[in-house]
Design an enzyme around this catalytic site. Sequence first.
Site, PDB file in Angstrom:
ATOM      1  N   SER A   1       2.881  -6.170   7.184  1.00 50.53           N
ATOM      2  CA  SER A   1       1.491  -6.145   7.646  1.00 50.53           C
ATOM      3  C   SER A   1       0.580  -6.892   6.682  1.00 50.53           C
ATOM      4  O   SER A   1      -0.329  -7.620   7.091  1.00 50.53           O
ATOM      5  CB  SER A   1       1.011  -4.700   7.790  1.00 50.53           C
ATOM      6  OG  SER A   1       1.771  -4.017   8.763  1.00 50.53           O
TER       7      SER A   1
ATOM      8  N   ASP B   1      -1.551  -1.315  11.103  1.00 46.48           N
ATOM      9  CA  ASP B   1      -2.111  -1.201   9.748  1.00 46.48           C
ATOM     10  C   ASP B   1      -2.449  -2.554   9.129  1.00 46.48           C
ATOM     11  O   ASP B   1      -2.859  -2.618   7.973  1.00 46.48           O
ATOM     12  CB  ASP B   1      -1.173  -0.416   8.827  1.00 46.48           C
ATOM     13  CG  ASP B   1       0.199  -1.060   8.674  1.00 46.48           C
ATOM     14  OD1 ASP B   1       0.500  -2.009   9.422  1.00 46.48           O
ATOM     15  OD2 ASP B   1       0.976  -0.611   7.817  1.00 46.48           O
TER      16      ASP B   1
ATOM     17  N   LYS C   1       0.861  -1.187   0.000  1.00 41.85           N
ATOM     18  CA  LYS C   1       0.000   0.000   0.000  1.00 41.85           C
ATOM     19  C   LYS C   1       0.891   1.229   0.000  1.00 41.85           C
ATOM     20  O   LYS C   1       2.084   1.187   0.324  1.00 41.85           O
ATOM     21  CB  LYS C   1      -0.936   0.009   1.205  1.00 41.85           C
ATOM     22  CG  LYS C   1      -0.264  -0.038   2.583  1.00 41.85           C
ATOM     23  CD  LYS C   1       0.272   1.299   3.083  1.00 41.85           C
ATOM     24  CE  LYS C   1       0.956   1.178   4.434  1.00 41.85           C
ATOM     25  NZ  LYS C   1       1.788   2.356   4.776  1.00 41.85           N
TER      26      LYS C   1
ATOM     27  N   GLY D   1       3.999  -1.285   3.954  1.00 44.99           N
ATOM     28  CA  GLY D   1       3.146  -2.242   4.659  1.00 44.99           C
ATOM     29  C   GLY D   1       3.320  -3.680   4.240  1.00 44.99           C
ATOM     30  O   GLY D   1       2.397  -4.480   4.420  1.00 44.99           O
ATOM     31  N   GLY D   2       4.486  -4.040   3.706  1.00 43.76           N
ATOM     32  CA  GLY D   2       4.670  -5.407   3.217  1.00 43.76           C
ATOM     33  C   GLY D   2       4.482  -6.461   4.283  1.00 43.76           C
ATOM     34  O   GLY D   2       3.792  -7.463   4.074  1.00 43.76           O
TER      35      GLY D   2
END
Length: 271
Positions: free
Chosen positions: A102, A135, A8, A99-100
């Site tokens: 997450s 997140d 994201k 955000g990898g």
Amino acid sequence: MLIYSNAKINIGLNIVEKRNDGFHNIETVFFPIDMRDAIEIADSKSANPYIFSASGIPINIEAKDNIVVKAYELIRAKYDFPSQNIHLHKSIPFGAGLGGGSANAAYMIKLLNKKFNLGMSTEEMKNEVKTLGSDCAFFIENKPAFAIEKGENLNTIDLNLSGYHLLLIKPNIHISTAEAYANIKPHKPEVSLKELIKQPIETWKTSIKNDFEDSIFPKHPLLKETKEELYAQGAIYAAMSGSGSSLFGIFKDQPNILPQWEKHFCWKKQL
């Protein structure tokens, strides 16, 4: 069974106030992009709860500390299913504000739910994965969302960037969470990002910002230079994602990768 977990970007990030628990309340917009890791699970004959392996970008932590394994153990503690061989192929860079990790946690839970017909609802999966990161819950539904508090309180928004081009550069700079928050000055914005994001994208350059840039850019001039170069190349909007160190530009036409960017991680895609 195989699943692909996506990254994201943050479009805007306001650090609103410091919380009593030491964390900060923020407001931001999470927008999913088609940069992906791969997660595969298969039944194992091992007596161990899991066997973990990885490929792609090197992962320099023990398996038990990987968020994919933490998500797996979280769900296996509640539901009875056989030991699994877990393989993670990393393509999303670490420490990039994308955000990898997450996403990996969220998609592991979705994968287990599907393979073993656990019957977990969307809200149940969100509540479980929230315990692993603020997140993480975003990636359960994986739709553009306005996020507040620590980033776990989500409201889906109508944000369609289809047809635009995204260019993302992740310089070889690591920014720790402690460094990112070291010199920030929390403040409540005059106009909420939830309202600003509804305005035409041409207005975002002067109205939507990432508060981390004020404290991080002076320490890492290359990041500021990269953002300026994105605008010089014709970006309609450019910013750092999350607490960095990746920067992205949104373009009307397909952008070029400049020679000085080629030594860094670069990625572009039509949205």
